[in-house]
Design a protein around this motif. Structure first.
Motif, mmCIF file in Angstrom:
data_model
loop_
_atom_site.group_PDB
_atom_site.id
_atom_site.type_symbol
_atom_site.label_atom_id
_atom_site.label_comp_id
_atom_site.label_asym_id
_atom_site.label_seq_id
_atom_site.Cartn_x
_atom_site.Cartn_y
_atom_site.Cartn_z
ATOM 1 N N SER A 1 -12.622 -3.526 8.145
ATOM 2 C CA SER A 1 -12.948 -2.774 6.842
ATOM 3 C C SER A 1 -14.317 -3.341 6.277
ATOM 4 O O SER A 1 -15.069 -4.451 6.911
ATOM 5 N N ARG B 1 -5.383 4.586 11.568
ATOM 6 C CA ARG B 1 -5.304 5.247 10.230
ATOM 7 C C ARG B 1 -6.639 4.682 9.470
ATOM 8 O O ARG B 1 -6.866 3.691 9.811
ATOM 9 N N GLU C 1 -8.228 4.362 5.851
ATOM 10 C CA GLU C 1 -7.883 4.457 4.222
ATOM 11 C C GLU C 1 -9.074 4.244 3.531
ATOM 12 O O GLU C 1 -9.856 3.439 3.905
ATOM 13 N N THR C 2 -9.361 5.299 2.570
ATOM 14 C CA THR C 2 -10.718 5.032 1.620
ATOM 15 C C THR C 2 -10.304 4.665 0.256
ATOM 16 O O THR C 2 -9.158 5.423 -0.320
ATOM 17 N N THR C 3 -10.895 3.892 -0.482
ATOM 18 C CA THR C 3 -10.604 3.426 -1.804
ATOM 19 C C THR C 3 -11.925 3.203 -2.498
ATOM 20 O O THR C 3 -12.762 2.577 -2.000
ATOM 21 N N ARG D 1 2.006 -0.206 7.399
ATOM 22 C CA ARG D 1 0.999 0.519 6.671
ATOM 23 C C ARG D 1 0.358 -0.406 5.648
ATOM 24 O O ARG D 1 0.706 -1.182 4.923
ATOM 25 N N SER E 1 -2.309 -0.247 2.127
ATOM 26 C CA SER E 1 -2.573 0.528 1.013
ATOM 27 C C SER E 1 -3.425 -0.222 -0.248
ATOM 28 O O SER E 1 -3.124 -1.447 -0.353
ATOM 29 N N THR E 2 -4.509 0.521 -0.469
ATOM 30 C CA THR E 2 -5.351 -0.319 -1.543
ATOM 31 C C THR E 2 -5.589 0.418 -2.966
ATOM 32 O O THR E 2 -5.724 1.601 -2.717
ATOM 33 N N SER E 3 -5.643 -0.074 -4.065
ATOM 34 C CA SER E 3 -5.927 0.570 -5.165
ATOM 35 C C SER E 3 -6.677 -0.489 -5.947
ATOM 36 O O SER E 3 -6.235 -1.458 -6.178
#
Lengths: 149, 104
Positions: free
Chosen positions: A63, A118, A120-122, B81, B83-85
């Motif tokens: 990351s 996979r 993931e973009t935030t 999986r 996930s980021t927020s």
């Protein structure tokens, strides 16, 4: 008047340092991409072209958080008015994605391949201005296939 | 604990499903780091402090998920999986989830 001068100075500083940072980063990305060229990365659920031999699997991830510079922020603001490609952010996100994939690969440089990847973009916005894109985090993860033993 | 983000593990069979396991953390960096990041926003480039923060937090989330799976008596977590927020200014939530199983 003072604020205007401040903005002009910040934009100029952002332009110069942002350009240098981007150039250096792209040079490093290209170099490392060459080095890890032999390690294939796929988004398929199963490993490609590798029989069920003497292998083991491991979760790998990489990351990175990359920030925009002040010049790009201003440029993006302008481009938002006219619509179309927001080129200011395109290179930012491209850099972040490629860096994240590289870091994932560098975790296991001797893997046979990394599959089921996979990305993931935030956006990690500071949330001060309206729609302020502070910085972007990209996480890439997948399963590395390694020779057992 | 064996972890993978695929549904199946080639060469091994799943003997028992234990259900979903997950772990999450909400983390913020101290003010100094936030200010540094603010300054970095002018110059551009990687925010190393934040990269570190998120990597650490993600490790912690994974650790929590593994603990949950151990309590269920599983020896592997499949289909993981991430996930980021971003919840608030300067704080991010890292969430990781998967399915706890027993592999033979």
């Amino acid at each position: 008047m003072d604020t205007l001068i401040m903005v002009v100075i910040l934009t100029a500083v952002g332009f110069v340092s942002g350009k240098i940072a981007e150039k250096m980063h792209y040079t490093s990305i290209r170099e490392r991409e060459q080095k890890t060229l032999k390690l294939p990365v796929t988004t398929t659920r199963r490993p490609l072209g590798v029989g069920p031999g003497n292998v083991r699997m491991e979760l790998v991830s990489g990351s990175v958080v990359i920030s925009v510079d002040y010049f790009k922020m201003m440029l993006a603001g302008l481009q938002n008015i006219f619509g179309g490609h927001v080129t200011a952010y395109e290179s930012l996100i491209d850099r972040a994605r490629r860096e994240a994939i590289l870091r994932m690969k560098e975790q296991k440089p001797f893997a046979l391949q990394i599959f089921n990847v996979r990305i993931e973009t935030t956006s990690i916005s500071k949330g001060t201005g309206s729609g302020a894109v502070g910085s972007v985090e990209v996480l890439a993860y997948g399963t590395a296939l390694l020779k057992a033993g | 604990m064996f972890m993978t983000n695929t549904e199946i593990v080639p060469g091994r069979t799943i003997t028992q499903y234990h259900g979903m396991v997950s772990g999450s953390t909400v983390r913020a960096k101290h003010l100094g780091r936030d200010m540094m990041a603010g300054i970095k926003n002018i110059f551009g480039g990687e925010l190393k402090g934040y990269t570190e923060l998120l990597t650490e937090s993600r490790k912690e989330a994974i650790e929590r998920m593994i603990q949950q799976a151990r309590q269920m008596g599983a020896n592997a977590i499949i289909n993981v999986r991430f996930s980021t927020s971003s919840v608030a200014a300067g704080a991010a939530e890292l969430y990781v989830y998967g399915t706890a199983v027993t592999l033979n």
